[in-house]
Design an enzyme around this catalytic site. Sequence first.
Site, short mmCIF file in Angstrom:
data_model
loop_
_atom_site.label_atom_id
_atom_site.label_comp_id
_atom_site.label_asym_id
_atom_site.label_seq_id
_atom_site.Cartn_x
_atom_site.Cartn_y
_atom_site.Cartn_z
N SER A 135 41.36 44.94 27.70
CA SER A 135 41.05 44.47 29.36
C SER A 135 42.76 44.61 29.48
O SER A 135 43.74 44.98 29.08
CB SER A 135 40.59 43.07 29.25
OG SER A 135 40.63 43.41 31.03
N TYR A 145 38.93 34.07 31.16
CA TYR A 145 38.56 35.87 30.45
C TYR A 145 39.74 36.07 30.08
O TYR A 145 40.35 37.07 29.16
CB TYR A 145 38.11 37.04 31.82
CG TYR A 145 37.98 38.35 31.68
CD1 TYR A 145 36.59 38.26 31.08
CD2 TYR A 145 38.95 39.11 32.23
CE1 TYR A 145 36.46 39.68 30.83
CE2 TYR A 145 38.46 40.27 31.36
CZ TYR A 145 37.39 40.80 30.94
OH TYR A 145 36.95 41.81 30.75
#
Length: 258
Positions: A150, A163
């Site tokens: 990501s 995350y």
Amino acid sequence: MEITEFNMNFFSLKGKTAIITGGNTGLGRAFSVALAKAGANIFVPSIAPDDGTTEKLVTDAGVKYHFMQADITAEKKPQQVIEEAVETFGSVDILFNSAGISLLDDVLHFDRDKWDPMIRLDLTAAFEMSHEAAKVMIPQKSGKIINICSLFSFLGGQMSPAYAAAKHGIAGLTKAYADELGQHNIQVNGLAPGYFATAITKATRSDPKKNQTVLDHIPANRWGDVADLMGTAVYLSSRAADYVNGTLVVVDGGYLVR
């Protein structure tokens, strides 16, 4: 290899077996369809019920599809996934660790109830899947492992420390496994999507102010479409990427440069 040997067949995945965790929903479905169109048979373990949509998209490409209802965070489930894939298709050539969740809350309310399930799925399950896949790939002296990273493998970000931590962690796992497995002709790379128009980002895209904040940061001046990831997914899975190892390929419309 002589340069004259290169041809478009280097991008073909014909006859390969690809496991794509969470491959029947979201970005996972795009990876399943992309690899199917390149010729791979698709094995999807997912906790999300399968409604047949992904199967039709995959089989319409002329390859086989197998779905396994599975919580890959459960004990020994990654081992069972690999075993069933080998039993079904005969090998494991490609592993896409794409299953993941993103829980959000402000910093004082983001506690272990949110941290633990995210780390368990987004990082630990990816490690266990890779560990089990390596047991098949090392003896066959070939394989590709692609971890879905990501922009938050590089950035901090608010509302979800788990995350960012998981995505930084999976970037490290990518590099560590690339170093370990490269000698066995197994390449391990990360694919890091930027901001994409998916169900997860619908709330942000529906808020004019938040939507514009994102667009102001993207040189391409648009959210990514899932199709924008499909070519990179095929490339990293193919012979064309045999000398690409331990790299995070960012597909973000230029977000990180601005």
